[in-house]
Every structure is written in C-alpha cells, then in structure tokens.
Design an enzyme around this catalytic site. Sequence first.
Site, PDB file in Angstrom:
ATOM      1  CG  HIS A 143      -0.404   0.509   2.461  1.00 51.65           C
ATOM      2  ND1 HIS A 143      -0.385   1.839   2.799  1.00 51.65           N
ATOM      3  CD2 HIS A 143       0.191  -0.131   3.492  1.00 51.65           C
ATOM      4  CE1 HIS A 143       0.178   1.982   3.987  1.00 51.65           C
ATOM      5  NE2 HIS A 143       0.544   0.797   4.427  1.00 51.65           N
ATOM      6  CB  CYS A 144       1.498   4.024  -1.770  1.00 54.47           C
ATOM      7  SG  CYS A 144       0.308   4.073  -3.126  1.00 54.47           S
ATOM      8  CE  LYS A 145      -1.945  11.842   0.340  1.00 55.53           C
ATOM      9  NZ  LYS A 145      -1.398  13.175   0.071  1.00 55.53           N
TER      10      LYS A 145
ATOM     11  CG  MET B 299      -2.459   5.576   5.108  1.00 58.09           C
ATOM     12  SD  MET B 299      -2.345   4.027   6.019  1.00 58.09           S
ATOM     13  CE  MET B 299      -2.250   4.657   7.682  1.00 58.09           C
TER      14      MET B 299
END
Length: 99
Positions: A64-66, A93
Amino acid sequence: MTDITPAELKERQAAGTAPTIIDVRETWENAEASITGSQNIPLGELPGKLDDLEHLKNEEVVVHCKGGGRSASAKAFLQQQGFQNVRNLVGGMQAYQQA
C-alpha cells in the site's frame, strides 16, 4: 490475485489472519500514519530489499501507499520478481483510514 479492500484487510486484521503488509510510502509518510503490523519499505528501496523478502514469494503480501499508484508499481515489480500472491490495497492509506 485480486486487490484487497480496506474493509477486507481490517476484517482479516481483527480475525488475526492478516497477510504481510508492506508500506511503500516514504519513511516520513509512514511516520505520520501507518497500518498496525506493516513494514515500511519505500518504493525506491524495494529492489534492494528483495533478499529480505525472499521468504514471502509464496505468501500473501499486501502493498500500500497513499492512494494506490506507487503500490500498483510495487505489486507489478514484485510479481516480475516471482512473488505469487501480491495484492494492492484499494485506495491506499487514505481509504484505509476512512474504512
């Protein structure tokens, strides 16, 4: 493997069956907010960490990232390296925090 929704990931965490979670955001982003139990490996450092992740090649891994862009790149990279079960956290996120 299909991607995973924030709701599904939270259910799995609550049940104690959460997969390995890798946060590919930068260290400063991870310091602001992180998913419990995740490990932070910024996208640019991922190629250099492959040896450390070798044992996960046949395990379920969530990246995952932003918002989902960098983690989509991480998913594609890991799959190219032979990882069999990589899933991207849908919405990243931002979506996880709202779920």
